[in-house]
Design a protein around this motif. Structure first.
Motif, PDB file in Angstrom:
ATOM      1  N   PHE A 136       0.821  -1.204   0.000  1.00  0.00           N
ATOM      2  CA  PHE A 136       0.000   0.000   0.000  1.00  0.00           C
ATOM      3  C   PHE A 136       0.862   1.264   0.000  1.00  0.00           C
ATOM      4  O   PHE A 136       0.594   2.210  -0.744  1.00  0.00           O
ATOM      5  CB  PHE A 136      -0.935  -0.005   1.221  1.00  0.00           C
ATOM      6  CG  PHE A 136      -1.477   1.348   1.577  1.00  0.00           C
ATOM      7  CD1 PHE A 136      -2.413   1.967   0.763  1.00  0.00           C
ATOM      8  CD2 PHE A 136      -1.046   2.009   2.714  1.00  0.00           C
ATOM      9  CE1 PHE A 136      -2.901   3.223   1.084  1.00  0.00           C
ATOM     10  CE2 PHE A 136      -1.528   3.265   3.029  1.00  0.00           C
ATOM     11  CZ  PHE A 136      -2.460   3.871   2.206  1.00  0.00           C
ATOM     12  N   THR A 174      -7.664   3.122  -0.771  1.00  0.00           N
ATOM     13  CA  THR A 174      -8.290   3.002   0.553  1.00  0.00           C
ATOM     14  C   THR A 174      -9.028   1.670   0.668  1.00  0.00           C
ATOM     15  O   THR A 174      -9.004   1.030   1.717  1.00  0.00           O
ATOM     16  CB  THR A 174      -9.237   4.189   0.791  1.00  0.00           C
ATOM     17  OG1 THR A 174      -8.533   5.388   0.492  1.00  0.00           O
ATOM     18  CG2 THR A 174      -9.697   4.237   2.221  1.00  0.00           C
TER      19      THR A 174
ATOM     20  N   MET B  16     -17.457   6.215   6.910  1.00  0.00           N
ATOM     21  CA  MET B  16     -17.048   5.704   5.602  1.00  0.00           C
ATOM     22  C   MET B  16     -18.100   6.023   4.547  1.00  0.00           C
ATOM     23  O   MET B  16     -17.802   6.507   3.460  1.00  0.00           O
ATOM     24  CB  MET B  16     -16.856   4.187   5.732  1.00  0.00           C
ATOM     25  CG  MET B  16     -15.977   3.559   4.694  1.00  0.00           C
ATOM     26  SD  MET B  16     -15.804   1.810   5.043  1.00  0.00           S
ATOM     27  CE  MET B  16     -14.446   1.793   6.161  1.00  0.00           C
ATOM     28  N   PHE B  39     -13.460   9.715   4.319  1.00  0.00           N
ATOM     29  CA  PHE B  39     -13.415   8.302   3.945  1.00  0.00           C
ATOM     30  C   PHE B  39     -12.130   7.657   4.463  1.00  0.00           C
ATOM     31  O   PHE B  39     -12.153   6.587   5.083  1.00  0.00           O
ATOM     32  CB  PHE B  39     -13.513   8.218   2.419  1.00  0.00           C
ATOM     33  CG  PHE B  39     -13.546   6.818   1.867  1.00  0.00           C
ATOM     34  CD1 PHE B  39     -14.483   5.904   2.311  1.00  0.00           C
ATOM     35  CD2 PHE B  39     -12.668   6.431   0.871  1.00  0.00           C
ATOM     36  CE1 PHE B  39     -14.530   4.619   1.785  1.00  0.00           C
ATOM     37  CE2 PHE B  39     -12.709   5.149   0.343  1.00  0.00           C
ATOM     38  CZ  PHE B  39     -13.636   4.246   0.805  1.00  0.00           C
ATOM     39  N   GLN B  40     -10.999   8.344   4.243  1.00  0.00           N
ATOM     40  CA  GLN B  40      -9.722   7.782   4.698  1.00  0.00           C
ATOM     41  C   GLN B  40      -9.643   7.750   6.219  1.00  0.00           C
ATOM     42  O   GLN B  40      -9.142   6.793   6.799  1.00  0.00           O
ATOM     43  CB  GLN B  40      -8.561   8.592   4.127  1.00  0.00           C
ATOM     44  CG  GLN B  40      -8.391   8.374   2.634  1.00  0.00           C
ATOM     45  CD  GLN B  40      -7.290   9.226   2.035  1.00  0.00           C
ATOM     46  OE1 GLN B  40      -7.053  10.351   2.460  1.00  0.00           O
ATOM     47  NE2 GLN B  40      -6.630   8.709   1.027  1.00  0.00           N
ATOM     48  N   VAL B  43     -11.065   4.795   7.875  1.00  0.00           N
ATOM     49  CA  VAL B  43     -10.198   3.610   7.855  1.00  0.00           C
ATOM     50  C   VAL B  43      -9.153   3.693   8.965  1.00  0.00           C
ATOM     51  O   VAL B  43      -8.815   2.688   9.588  1.00  0.00           O
ATOM     52  CB  VAL B  43      -9.535   3.456   6.480  1.00  0.00           C
ATOM     53  CG1 VAL B  43      -8.673   2.215   6.440  1.00  0.00           C
ATOM     54  CG2 VAL B  43     -10.587   3.385   5.406  1.00  0.00           C
ATOM     55  N   LEU B  46     -10.808   2.480  11.960  1.00  0.00           N
ATOM     56  CA  LEU B  46     -10.964   1.020  11.904  1.00  0.00           C
ATOM     57  C   LEU B  46      -9.696   0.336  12.419  1.00  0.00           C
ATOM     58  O   LEU B  46      -9.752  -0.567  13.254  1.00  0.00           O
ATOM     59  CB  LEU B  46     -11.256   0.594  10.467  1.00  0.00           C
ATOM     60  CG  LEU B  46     -11.254  -0.905  10.185  1.00  0.00           C
ATOM     61  CD1 LEU B  46     -12.492  -1.550  10.768  1.00  0.00           C
ATOM     62  CD2 LEU B  46     -11.201  -1.183   8.690  1.00  0.00           C
ATOM     63  N   TYR B  47      -8.550   0.809  11.928  1.00  0.00           N
ATOM     64  CA  TYR B  47      -7.278   0.193  12.326  1.00  0.00           C
ATOM     65  C   TYR B  47      -7.012   0.402  13.815  1.00  0.00           C
ATOM     66  O   TYR B  47      -6.594  -0.509  14.518  1.00  0.00           O
ATOM     67  CB  TYR B  47      -6.120   0.798  11.521  1.00  0.00           C
ATOM     68  CG  TYR B  47      -5.787   0.052  10.257  1.00  0.00           C
ATOM     69  CD1 TYR B  47      -6.634   0.127   9.158  1.00  0.00           C
ATOM     70  CD2 TYR B  47      -4.631  -0.707  10.147  1.00  0.00           C
ATOM     71  CE1 TYR B  47      -6.332  -0.546   7.987  1.00  0.00           C
ATOM     72  CE2 TYR B  47      -4.318  -1.375   8.978  1.00  0.00           C
ATOM     73  CZ  TYR B  47      -5.164  -1.282   7.902  1.00  0.00           C
ATOM     74  OH  TYR B  47      -4.862  -1.944   6.752  1.00  0.00           O
ATOM     75  N   ILE B  78      -1.052   3.124  10.972  1.00  0.00           N
ATOM     76  CA  ILE B  78      -1.917   4.260  10.673  1.00  0.00           C
ATOM     77  C   ILE B  78      -1.143   5.566  10.661  1.00  0.00           C
ATOM     78  O   ILE B  78      -1.483   6.480   9.921  1.00  0.00           O
ATOM     79  CB  ILE B  78      -3.118   4.261  11.645  1.00  0.00           C
ATOM     80  CG1 ILE B  78      -4.135   3.261  11.133  1.00  0.00           C
ATOM     81  CG2 ILE B  78      -3.751   5.615  11.777  1.00  0.00           C
ATOM     82  CD1 ILE B  78      -4.295   3.167   9.640  1.00  0.00           C
ATOM     83  N   ALA B  81      -0.249   5.700   7.242  1.00  0.00           N
ATOM     84  CA  ALA B  81      -1.407   5.988   6.397  1.00  0.00           C
ATOM     85  C   ALA B  81      -1.854   7.440   6.541  1.00  0.00           C
ATOM     86  O   ALA B  81      -2.331   8.041   5.579  1.00  0.00           O
ATOM     87  CB  ALA B  81      -2.551   5.037   6.734  1.00  0.00           C
TER      88      ALA B  81
END
Lengths: 491, 118
Positions: A136, A174, B16, B39-40, B43, B46-47, B78, B81
């Protein structure tokens, strides 16, 4: 030194990127980019030879052992992908110097080369790594730099197409992260080989199919499988010529590799195709892509957009081969991945030559170029023949394997669609050839032949198209070993 | 009760969908990017939620062998991310600025009508 080649393949270009930005001189940063891309090619060749001789290479980053640390794991499949990505990079960089000087403002050229090396690094990283989260990260490195590269196009529509690609690409990435997260929560590991061991235990839960679905949609967005392809035609059409040549022949190919890696290595062919019945989704979509995208290509007035739609059809061929889930089918898919990179690289580079001299790639603007730019158009004709799949070109080799794989399973209608796709390819290639060779050039000064610095890289790929079309032993042999490794048979 | 126990995950799903809907439904390019960020972010949550272990403490090494730690790895992932998300938003916004310079608008339908008239 040679033990550290897997990581040096990534680290050297990654360090070259900021260096190219700091040099701030167009020619200087180009030299840095050239060094980085040729280094990558050299290392890729060395790695492929080592994998073919000694088997899979496993490299532990920072000396941390595999399931905990990040592992770079190179088998025949990704060594082959590394070769094609770095090979295209090494051919496009010399081409980019002159092409970019014409199409990009001088002040932005060093940044162009920086983004170009970063994109190459990201793509190589996706192929080399054995860690799903690392995939990713590299995916985002390559994608973000690709958005920047596309936005450097001359037309203002390059900006909107880069934006569209950014939104759709980020959604796809994503989705992939969500899939990876769900895999992690069920197994507690991110290492691909370790995941492959642990997944069967939990495969019966609801989480794993959901993860599978998220990954499928995310990766298919990235590889532009019909109907998730909407970002691709505009991005290819309005990007600078050398960017189109590079991205068209590498970015979607690496995404196809990701598909192979996740579905065959991580989930395993049995889960992907017997339990989840992925072939029931991929095969119809691939067939629709081949026919519909070829038909759309015939009606395009812009040669770059025409080839972009043709790429979407060709992606259909790759996915069709993979969806057969047999050794011959996956061999055909991998082989077409390699061969399509060669032909689309060559074709988009000829269009870059046309852009350089004529200033437009609209089909009607190419009238008479067969006489005024004979070498450029000869390259286009050979690339086009390869796209159609005429014997003695690489296109023939991959279509041969694809038809063979379809007939092996008694699916002769698939073979018919493959041949129909070739017929449609004759029509859209002819459309350009007809204008270039059988229409008189417009009045006024005829354009001169493209400079050698553009022609030589273009012809390097054209010769590769012919060479690997005549002597397919190397590519087909490696592709078959890669397919066997992915399916876990033979060896 | 079981549904309430999954409170974090409900928030993730709602965020989301809000983000995804914004990306699809809005015409304004900046609002689309806001949707993408939401949206990101869902996530990320979530993590972070999946790293939580019942009765677990912060993952700092302590005396004794019976200490239960939360899983720090998803948090580390994360962090990466988040950096990627920031970079995506930055590239996206700089593209919007240049689109605004070239077209004089950031509304998708107006951009389309300008390109068609070319």
């Amino acid at each position: 030194m040679s033990a550290h080649l897997p990581v040096l393949l990534i680290v050297v270009p990654l360090l070259a990127a900021p260096l190219a930005a700091l040099v701030r001189h167009p020619r200087g940063s180009w030299v840095v980019a050239l060094g980085a891309s040729w280094w990558a090619l050299g290392v890729s060749i060395a790695l492929l030879m080592r994998v073919l001789a000694d088997g899979t290479i496993s490299y532990e980053i920072g000396g941390w052992a595999a399931p905990w640390g990040i592992e770079y794991r190179i088998d025949v499949a990704n060594a082959f992908v590394l070769l094609i990505v770095s090979g295209i990079g090494a051919v496009v960089t010399p081409y980019a110097r002159v092409s970019v000087e014409r199409e990009v403002e001088a002040a932005r050229i060093p940044l162009f080369h920086t983004a170009f090396i970063l994109c190459l690094t990201g793509l190589l990283g996706i192929a080399v790594t054995g860690d799903v989260f690392n995939v990713f990260v590299f995916l985002e490195i390559s994608s973000l730099s690709a958005y920047a590269l596309i936005a450097l196009g001359q037309d203002r529509r390059a900006l909107t197409s880069a934006y569209q690609y950014l939104v759709m690409g980020s959604v796809g990435a994503t989705f992939i992260v969500i899939g990876i997260g769900l895999l992690y929560v069920m197994t507690g590991t991110l290492n691909m080989a370790d995941l492959a061991v642990r997944l069967p235990e939990v495969a019966a839960t609801r989480t794993i199919p959901v993860a599978f679905a998220f990954l499928t949609v995310g990766i298919c967005l990235k590889l532009a499988l019909f109907p998730l392809h909407l970002w691709l035609p505009n991005a290819y059409t309005f990007a600078p010529s050398s960017v189109t040549a590079f991205i068209a022949s590498t970015a979607t190919k690496v995404a196809v590799y990701m598909l192979l890696r996740f579905f065959f290595t991580v989930f395993g062919a049995a889960f992907s195709f017997d339990v989840m019945q992925l072939d029931m989704v991929l095969m119809p979509l691939a067939l629709v892509a081949i026919v519909s995208m070829s038909l759309v290509a015939i009606y395009q007035q812009n040669a770059k957009r025409l080839l972009a739609y043709s790429s979407l059809a060709q992606i259909g061929y790759m996915i069709l081969g993979i969806s057969l889930a047999s050794v011959t089918g996956v061999t055909a898919g991998i082989l077409h991945l390699f061969n399509h990179a060669l032909m689309k690289g060559a074709l988009f580079m000829t269009l870059g030559c046309v852009m350089y001299r004529v200033g437009s790639v609209r089909v009607e603007a190419m009238a008479g170029l067969g006489k005024t730019m004979p070498w450029t158009m000869a390259a286009f004709v050979i690339g086009g023949l390869s796209l159609i799949g005429v014997p003695l070109t690489v296109g023939f080799v991959s279509k041969w394997y694809l038809v063979l794989a379809a007939l092996e399973q008694g699916l002769w209608p698939l073979a018919v669609v493959v041949l129909l796709g070739s017929l449609l390819a004759v029509m859209y290639v002819w459309k350009v050839v007809e204008v270039a060779y059988f229409q008189p050039p417009p009045d006024g000064d005829p354009p001169a032949e493209a400079p050698l610095s553009l022609l030589v890289p273009t012809w390097a790929l054209v010769v590769a198209n012919l060479y690997f079309g005549i002597d397919a032993k190397l590519t087909a042999g490696v592709a078959m070993r890669a397919a066997e490794a992915l399916l876990g048979v033979g060896q | 009760m079981r549904l309430l126990g999954l409170y974090n995950y409900w928030v993730v799903i709602v965020l989301m969908m809000v983000g995804f809907y914004t990306i699809i439904a809005r015409d304004n390019l900046v609002k689309k990017l806001i949707g993408l960020s939401i949206f990101q972010t869902s996530v990320f949550m979530l993590y972070i939620s999946m790293g939580r272990i019942h009765g677990g403490t912060a993952p700092i090494l302590m005396e004794g062998t019976d200490v239960v730690y939360s899983n720090p790895l998803p948090h580390v992932l994360i962090l990466t991310a988040i950096v990627v998300g920031v970079a995506t938003t930055a590239v996206g916004l700089s593209l919007v600025i240049r689109i605004n310079e070239a077209y004089g608008t950031v509304e998708e339908d107006e951009i389309h009508s300008q390109d068609e008239s070319l």
